[in-house]
Design a protein around this motif. Structure first.
Motif: not given
Lengths: 142, 138
Positions: B76-78, B70-73
């Protein structure tokens, strides 16, 4: 492979005595062999891991039932092996980069190998404790 | 070994024509180091969160994944980790195949299999991250 050449040159006469072995490199050669094995093993796991994660697009139940196999004692132990492999690959990767880019890297490649082995052991001990604790308690009773 | 540059004779081998020169192996060598540096953070962070902290693997289920993505962070990390790890690993295995496969046809087909698996994993993984639906039915 800059690393293995440096090792052979640096170990001088000692490397020549071991002429009967498959490779004539010294301990630096084994660090290279371990880098390959841990790299290939991690790559094969990544293939499986992307497939199992893709099950979140199928259904929550399908994903959960497959992820549950990761929580069984045997697979849990293999996860520790994966962490050990990735950690070695990361630490030795830093060493390879230092050999390539640091002016004194080739000179210190051997002490750097012992240093990463020490860091590897020191990091793995608490990791093993936290990763295996749950299953050890379940099997042997807390 | 003690020859100084001034004593070196001019090279007798002709320079390769410019059109045939390729820097691919240089860029692949550099990519391994740059992606490796980023992957140290991404992968060791991923292993720490997923396997060691707060109960490790025993707390992972669909809801846990839904919470993270649910978090864009973390999306993007994955995504970055997927692309970099798969390309880093594919390039590593390409080197391994070049080292050990002796027959030209074996070498060719092993690499084709490798590239096909890389395309599949990157495409499937990216598809899953971009189209993840937390409200999917059971």
């Amino acid at each position: 492979m800059a690393t293995s050449e440096v090792t052979t040159a640096g170990s001088g006469g000692r490397a020549r005595k071991k002429a009967g072995t498959l490779y004539r490199g010294d301990i630096g050669m084994w660090s290279w062999v371990a880098h390959r094995i841990t790299g290939v093993a991690t790559f094969l796991f990544l293939f499986v891991h992307v497939l199992d994660t893709a099950l979140v697009r199928v259904s929550p139940n399908t994903y959960d039932s497959v992820i549950d196999t990761y929580k069984t004692p045997l697979v849990n132990l293999m996860e520790l092996g994966l962490v050990a492999a990735v950690l070695y690959h990361a630490l030795n990767g830093i060493r390879v980069m230092l050999v390539d880019f640091w002016s004194k890297g080739a000179k210190y490649q051997r002490p750097m190998l012992w240093a990463i082995i020490v860091i590897w052991v020191v990091v793995l001990i608490p990791s093993a404790y936290f990763m295996l604790r749950h299953n050890v308690e379940k099997i042997f009773g807390a | 070994m003690t020859t100084t540059p001034s004593e070196l004779a001019a090279p007798r081998t002709q320079r390769r024509p410019a059109a045939r020169r390729s820097n691919f192996e240089l860029y692949s060598w550099l990519f391994m180091r740059l992606s490796g540096l980023v992957l140290i953070i991404l992968v060791l962070g991923h292993l720490l969160i997923m396997n060691i902290l707060d109960g490790g693997v025993h707390r992972i289920n669909f809801a846990f994944v839904a919470g993270r993505w649910s978090s864009p962070f973390w999306q993007f990390w994955d995504l970055a980790m997927l692309w970099l790890a798969e390309l880093h690993g594919t390039n590593g295995l390409r080197t391994v195949i070049n080292d050990y496969a002796r027959k030209e046809t074996t070498r060719f087909w092993l690499k084709m299999l490798l590239y096909a698996s890389a395309v599949l994993i990157i495409a499937l993984g990216s598809f899953v991250i971009f189209t993840f639906d937390p409200n999917i039915s059971n």
